[in-house]
Scaffold this motif. Structure first.
Motif, PDB file in Angstrom:
ATOM      1  N   LEU A  76       7.660  -2.496  34.247  1.00  0.00           N
ATOM      2  CA  LEU A  76       7.257  -2.127  35.604  1.00  0.00           C
ATOM      3  C   LEU A  76       8.305  -1.261  36.290  1.00  0.00           C
ATOM      4  O   LEU A  76       7.978  -0.404  37.113  1.00  0.00           O
ATOM      5  CB  LEU A  76       6.982  -3.390  36.429  1.00  0.00           C
ATOM      6  CG  LEU A  76       5.758  -4.210  35.985  1.00  0.00           C
ATOM      7  CD1 LEU A  76       5.653  -5.492  36.800  1.00  0.00           C
ATOM      8  CD2 LEU A  76       4.478  -3.391  36.113  1.00  0.00           C
ATOM      9  N   ARG A  77       9.565  -1.479  35.964  1.00  0.00           N
ATOM     10  CA  ARG A  77      10.609  -0.634  36.555  1.00  0.00           C
ATOM     11  C   ARG A  77      10.583   0.767  35.963  1.00  0.00           C
ATOM     12  O   ARG A  77      11.054   1.722  36.590  1.00  0.00           O
ATOM     13  CB  ARG A  77      11.989  -1.266  36.338  1.00  0.00           C
ATOM     14  CG  ARG A  77      12.233  -2.457  37.258  1.00  0.00           C
ATOM     15  CD  ARG A  77      13.588  -3.082  36.990  1.00  0.00           C
ATOM     16  NE  ARG A  77      13.799  -4.211  37.889  1.00  0.00           N
ATOM     17  CZ  ARG A  77      14.634  -4.196  38.916  1.00  0.00           C
ATOM     18  NH1 ARG A  77      15.327  -3.103  39.186  1.00  0.00           N
ATOM     19  NH2 ARG A  77      14.780  -5.255  39.685  1.00  0.00           N
ATOM     20  N   GLY A  78      10.065   0.878  34.743  1.00  0.00           N
ATOM     21  CA  GLY A  78       9.889   2.188  34.125  1.00  0.00           C
ATOM     22  C   GLY A  78      11.170   2.973  34.036  1.00  0.00           C
ATOM     23  O   GLY A  78      12.191   2.482  33.575  1.00  0.00           O
ATOM     24  N   GLY A 129      22.573  -3.980  22.998  1.00  0.00           N
ATOM     25  CA  GLY A 129      21.284  -3.645  22.393  1.00  0.00           C
ATOM     26  C   GLY A 129      20.660  -2.417  23.026  1.00  0.00           C
ATOM     27  O   GLY A 129      20.834  -2.161  24.220  1.00  0.00           O
ATOM     28  N   LEU A 130      19.945  -1.641  22.204  1.00  0.00           N
ATOM     29  CA  LEU A 130      19.187  -0.486  22.674  1.00  0.00           C
ATOM     30  C   LEU A 130      17.762  -0.634  22.148  1.00  0.00           C
ATOM     31  O   LEU A 130      17.550  -0.751  20.939  1.00  0.00           O
ATOM     32  CB  LEU A 130      19.805   0.809  22.154  1.00  0.00           C
ATOM     33  CG  LEU A 130      19.074   2.113  22.495  1.00  0.00           C
ATOM     34  CD1 LEU A 130      18.996   2.323  24.004  1.00  0.00           C
ATOM     35  CD2 LEU A 130      19.760   3.303  21.830  1.00  0.00           C
ATOM     36  N   HIS A 131      16.796  -0.634  23.065  1.00  0.00           N
ATOM     37  CA  HIS A 131      15.412  -0.928  22.699  1.00  0.00           C
ATOM     38  C   HIS A 131      14.443  -0.006  23.442  1.00  0.00           C
ATOM     39  O   HIS A 131      14.821   0.677  24.401  1.00  0.00           O
ATOM     40  CB  HIS A 131      15.060  -2.385  23.038  1.00  0.00           C
ATOM     41  CG  HIS A 131      16.088  -3.379  22.591  1.00  0.00           C
ATOM     42  ND1 HIS A 131      16.195  -3.805  21.284  1.00  0.00           N
ATOM     43  CD2 HIS A 131      17.066  -4.032  23.278  1.00  0.00           C
ATOM     44  CE1 HIS A 131      17.188  -4.683  21.194  1.00  0.00           C
ATOM     45  NE2 HIS A 131      17.730  -4.830  22.388  1.00  0.00           N
ATOM     46  N   ALA A 132      13.212  -0.020  22.975  1.00  0.00           N
ATOM     47  CA  ALA A 132      12.129   0.674  23.677  1.00  0.00           C
ATOM     48  C   ALA A 132      10.884  -0.192  23.575  1.00  0.00           C
ATOM     49  O   ALA A 132      10.666  -0.891  22.569  1.00  0.00           O
ATOM     50  CB  ALA A 132      11.870   2.045  23.068  1.00  0.00           C
ATOM     51  N   ILE A 133      10.053  -0.166  24.617  1.00  0.00           N
ATOM     52  CA  ILE A 133       8.794  -0.915  24.606  1.00  0.00           C
ATOM     53  C   ILE A 133       7.681  -0.032  25.161  1.00  0.00           C
ATOM     54  O   ILE A 133       7.921   0.879  25.953  1.00  0.00           O
ATOM     55  CB  ILE A 133       8.873  -2.206  25.453  1.00  0.00           C
ATOM     56  CG1 ILE A 133       9.252  -1.886  26.912  1.00  0.00           C
ATOM     57  CG2 ILE A 133       9.814  -3.219  24.843  1.00  0.00           C
ATOM     58  CD1 ILE A 133       9.069  -3.040  27.868  1.00  0.00           C
ATOM     59  N   PRO A 140       3.366   4.355  29.030  1.00  0.00           N
ATOM     60  CA  PRO A 140       4.549   5.113  28.594  1.00  0.00           C
ATOM     61  C   PRO A 140       5.531   4.246  27.824  1.00  0.00           C
ATOM     62  O   PRO A 140       5.561   3.030  27.966  1.00  0.00           O
ATOM     63  CB  PRO A 140       5.155   5.587  29.915  1.00  0.00           C
ATOM     64  CG  PRO A 140       4.767   4.510  30.891  1.00  0.00           C
ATOM     65  CD  PRO A 140       3.388   4.061  30.470  1.00  0.00           C
ATOM     66  N   LYS A 141       6.328   4.901  27.016  1.00  0.00           N
ATOM     67  CA  LYS A 141       7.425   4.214  26.342  1.00  0.00           C
ATOM     68  C   LYS A 141       8.599   4.126  27.305  1.00  0.00           C
ATOM     69  O   LYS A 141       8.960   5.105  27.957  1.00  0.00           O
ATOM     70  CB  LYS A 141       7.846   4.973  25.081  1.00  0.00           C
ATOM     71  CG  LYS A 141       9.014   4.322  24.325  1.00  0.00           C
ATOM     72  CD  LYS A 141       9.476   5.179  23.167  1.00  0.00           C
ATOM     73  CE  LYS A 141       8.461   5.151  22.030  1.00  0.00           C
ATOM     74  NZ  LYS A 141       8.998   5.837  20.813  1.00  0.00           N
ATOM     75  N   VAL A 142       9.196   2.938  27.410  1.00  0.00           N
ATOM     76  CA  VAL A 142      10.330   2.715  28.308  1.00  0.00           C
ATOM     77  C   VAL A 142      11.539   2.329  27.463  1.00  0.00           C
ATOM     78  O   VAL A 142      11.496   1.365  26.697  1.00  0.00           O
ATOM     79  CB  VAL A 142      10.026   1.609  29.337  1.00  0.00           C
ATOM     80  CG1 VAL A 142      11.244   1.351  30.222  1.00  0.00           C
ATOM     81  CG2 VAL A 142       8.818   1.988  30.188  1.00  0.00           C
ATOM     82  N   TYR A 143      12.614   3.101  27.608  1.00  0.00           N
ATOM     83  CA  TYR A 143      13.863   2.820  26.901  1.00  0.00           C
ATOM     84  C   TYR A 143      14.769   1.986  27.800  1.00  0.00           C
ATOM     85  O   TYR A 143      14.818   2.191  29.013  1.00  0.00           O
ATOM     86  CB  TYR A 143      14.588   4.123  26.542  1.00  0.00           C
ATOM     87  CG  TYR A 143      13.798   5.079  25.697  1.00  0.00           C
ATOM     88  CD1 TYR A 143      13.827   4.992  24.306  1.00  0.00           C
ATOM     89  CD2 TYR A 143      13.030   6.086  26.272  1.00  0.00           C
ATOM     90  CE1 TYR A 143      13.108   5.884  23.517  1.00  0.00           C
ATOM     91  CE2 TYR A 143      12.318   6.982  25.507  1.00  0.00           C
ATOM     92  CZ  TYR A 143      12.354   6.877  24.124  1.00  0.00           C
ATOM     93  OH  TYR A 143      11.637   7.758  23.355  1.00  0.00           O
TER      94      TYR A 143
END
Length: 370
Positions: A76-78, A129-133, A140-143
């Motif tokens: 939600l914060r995008g 950690g570095l992630h995307a969802i 949209p993809k959020v990193y």
């Protein structure tokens, strides 16, 4: 600090893997809540080593960041980029990233790992950690990156600052409205006296960290600083703070220079049990007046007797901005309107030099006031 457990291969710095996370629809979720996400890990083995370096349990890490509440908060914060703490875990801070920042982090990661391994007292925020969802259905993809919480404390943080050493635009609107607001350079009016040996080591470490960031072509980073004002000793710089029914886990300090000495007083401060840069560092805070143009007058200080004993929590954050074309254009444009030495957007070498000079004036050796 533990060392990285093994040699890291170049392939591990380029690796990524995706999986699907499904949350039970029987959970107490609002109607229409997203229950399936595509989850992507970047450089998972590398960050697993960094977690070990920071004594972070992998299972605890996953439990914290993979809860449905956390994932929805991130989504939600995008792309707003504002960091936030996990709702039920004060150990980590999450910040959503732009794709350009992800690229900078991945390119810098091998050098970052070497730096935190070689510099056990580094003030650079520990990255875990570095992630995307993205939702399986659409969206949209959020990193996002997961970091240590520099301001994790068993004491109340009375003041919180984000310091860059620049002045243009560096103030917080409606100062004082929220006691927990993060204030900026133009809101900052203190200097801190430290044990002279600790201060020397601190400035040396900041210099090493700035040199590393300069070599990586990084600028626009900050020192995040949290100040705990000791309840039993409050002078002029307390600015009216009223500390009521505060639970202090450590024994109260009536005055550092008036109590009976203990064994720890005869040890080098760097060798004292549990010592860590940027965590619960004892200091003496003195108010600094501002000049006519709003700049700090470090040469003019209030009476040394009017000071506060404080505990400091701090570290260097936001070091994922390189000096790219956008920042070069911003520098050229703002240099026409403002003093080029006061604007945040300067080249990494100038930024590093200005930041270090500012820290030398913020942190002073205790004997300088005698």
């Amino acid at each position: 600090m533990a060392l990285l457990r093994r040699e890291l291969s170049s392939a591990e710095f380029r690796s990524s893997r995706s999986t699907c996370i499904r949350y039970s629809k029987q959970l107490s979720l609002p109607p229409g809540a997203v229950t399936e996400f595509v989850w992507k890990d970047y450089c998972a083995a590398i960050f697993r080593d960094l977690q070990n370096l920071g004594h972070v349990g992998y299972d605890d890490y996953l439990m914290s960041i993979c809860s449905h509440d956390t994932i929805m908060e991130v989504f939600l914060r995008g792309k707003c980029g504002k960091p936030f703490h996990l709702p039920n875990d004060n150990q980590f801070v999450i910040k959503t990233l732009r794709k350009s920042e992800v690229k900078v982090l991945i390119e810098m990661l091998p050098s970052y790992c070497n730096h935190v391994k070689d510099q056990g007292k580094t003030l650079l925020t520990k990255l875990y950690g570095l992630h995307a969802i993205r939702p399986v259905s659409e969206g949209p993809k959020v990193y996002f990156v997961v970091m240590e919480n520099i301001l994790k404390a068993d004491l109340t943080i009375h003041k919180q600052f984000d310091l860059k050493g620049s002045s243009q635009g560096r103030t917080t609107s409606k100062v004082g409205t929220y006691p927990t607001s993060t204030l900026k350079d133009l809101d900052f009016d203190f200097c801190f006296y430290l044990d002279s040996s600790i201060r020397d080591q601190l400035i040396l470490q900041i210099q090493r960290d700035c040199k590393f960031l300069e070599e990586q072509c990084i600028m626009d980073y900050s020192l995040l600083l949290g100040v705990h004002i000791e309840a039993n000793h409050q002078g002029s710089s307390g600015e009216g703070y009223c500390i009521i029914e505060e639970t202090v886990l450590d024994p109260p300090v009536q005055g550092r220079h008036k109590r009976d000495p203990t064994l720890a007083d005869f040890l080098d401060p760097m060798d004292r049990p549990g010592f860590k840069f940027g965590m619960k560092l004892p200091a003496r805070a003195i108010k600094i007046p501002r000049g006519d143009k709003g700049s700090l007058s470090f040469s003019r200080r209030v009476n040394a007797e009017e000071s506060d004993n404080v505990l400091l929590y701090f570290g260097i954050i936001d070091f994922l901005q390189n000096y790219n074309m956008i920042k070069r254009i911003e520098h050229a444009y703002k240099s026409i309107q403002y003093n080029s030495k006061a604007i945040p957007s300067v080249n990494p070498r100038a930024y590093s030099s200005r930041f270090l000079d500012y820290m030398r004036r913020v942190f002073l050796p205790e004997e300088a006031d005698s």
